[in-house]
Scaffold this motif. Structure first.
Motif, mmCIF file in Angstrom:
data_model
loop_
_atom_site.group_PDB
_atom_site.id
_atom_site.type_symbol
_atom_site.label_atom_id
_atom_site.label_comp_id
_atom_site.label_asym_id
_atom_site.label_seq_id
_atom_site.Cartn_x
_atom_site.Cartn_y
_atom_site.Cartn_z
ATOM 1 N N GLU A 28 0.887 -1.159 0.000
ATOM 2 C CA GLU A 28 0.000 0.000 0.000
ATOM 3 C C GLU A 28 0.928 1.211 0.000
ATOM 4 O O GLU A 28 1.678 1.431 0.963
ATOM 5 C CB GLU A 28 -0.877 0.024 1.258
ATOM 6 C CG GLU A 28 -1.747 1.268 1.347
ATOM 7 C CD GLU A 28 -2.201 1.579 2.769
ATOM 8 O OE1 GLU A 28 -3.350 1.275 3.079
ATOM 9 O OE2 GLU A 28 -1.396 2.126 3.552
ATOM 10 N N VAL A 93 -7.104 2.690 -1.890
ATOM 11 C CA VAL A 93 -7.420 2.601 -0.467
ATOM 12 C C VAL A 93 -7.963 3.957 -0.025
ATOM 13 O O VAL A 93 -7.263 4.965 -0.128
ATOM 14 C CB VAL A 93 -6.147 2.253 0.341
ATOM 15 C CG1 VAL A 93 -6.477 2.096 1.816
ATOM 16 C CG2 VAL A 93 -5.466 1.007 -0.215
ATOM 17 N N HIS A 123 -10.266 2.029 4.279
ATOM 18 C CA HIS A 123 -9.152 2.054 5.237
ATOM 19 C C HIS A 123 -9.622 2.291 6.666
ATOM 20 O O HIS A 123 -10.793 2.124 7.001
ATOM 21 C CB HIS A 123 -8.072 3.042 4.805
ATOM 22 C CG HIS A 123 -8.527 4.463 4.694
ATOM 23 N ND1 HIS A 123 -9.430 5.029 5.570
ATOM 24 C CD2 HIS A 123 -8.171 5.439 3.817
ATOM 25 C CE1 HIS A 123 -9.608 6.295 5.245
ATOM 26 N NE2 HIS A 123 -8.876 6.572 4.180
#
Length: 223
Positions: A28, A93, A123
């Protein structure tokens, strides 16, 4: 049968290389660790995408602080998704809430639709929602594939029983990814309670913003 996998939160280019070299399944990508992660700049996104082959999700979060965004901020988030889709990322995200702590279905849906067919993770905004059961249903209905959460506590260790509860409520309709203070020292505790899933860690063990290769290997050993 589903197996455990590992996502590493990377706050810089070096961490992305370390994550790939030491067995992470996905990264990420974000910047500004002290703010909890914000949207990385496009130069970093391009550089990382050209350098790693594992999957790469990008956080879309225009600033630190709360998760209630203005229309101007929503427009900025949309522009970032459009731009980064063209750069070959694998997913996004993000998470948008209403001021009352509920999930903003309309705005999240707009971003999920824009990101399609790429997968989206809701998230840690999930850790401050007021009603977990309703919020879980809202996130699923918006089309997210994953929820990143510490179980509504300061870290996954303290949130372990909530994580177990949320995963049971999800009932395989969405992936529940534990993250927030996840390290090799506590991952076994989680594995004893949870069904196989993705685990999320920055694998940072000192005062830098860079992942520790040995820590990634240690976490990987438990998976």
């Amino acid at each position: 049968m589903k197996k455990n996998q590992l996502e590493i939160a990377c706050f810089n280019y070096e961490s992305a290389l370390i994550a790939q070299a030491n067995g992470a399944d996905r990264i990420e990508l974000c910047e500004n660790m002290k703010l909890g992660g914000t949207t990385p700049n496009s130069i970093l996104v391009v550089k990382v995408r050209e350098s790693i082959e594992i999957k790469m999700h990008v956080i879309i979060r225009p600033r630190g602080g709360d998760f209630v965004y203005s229309d101007e901020e929503l427009t900025e988030m949309k522009q970032d998704i459009k731009q980064y889709k063209k750069l070959g990322v694998d997913g996004f995200v993000f998470g948008i809430l209403n001021e009352d702590g509920s999930v903003n279905k309309k705005k999240n849906q707009e971003l999920v639709n824009l990101a399609h067919p790429l997968s989206c993770t809701f998230h840690r905004a999930f850790d401050v929602v007021k009603n977990v059961e309703q919020s879980l249903e809202d996130v699923i209905n918006c089309g997210f594939k994953t929820i990143l959460t510490s179980g509504q506590q300061i870290n996954v260790e303290e949130g372990i029983f909530n994580l177990e509860k949320i995963q049971k409520l999800a009932n395989y309709r969405i992936e529940i990814m534990p993250g927030g203070g996840l390290r090799s020292s506590n991952i076994k505790l989680l594995q004893d309670k949870l069904e196989p899933t993705f685990y999320h860690s920055s694998a940072i063990t000192d005062n830098t913003e860079t992942a520790n290769p040995e820590e990634i290997k240690e976490i990987r050993n438990f998976l």
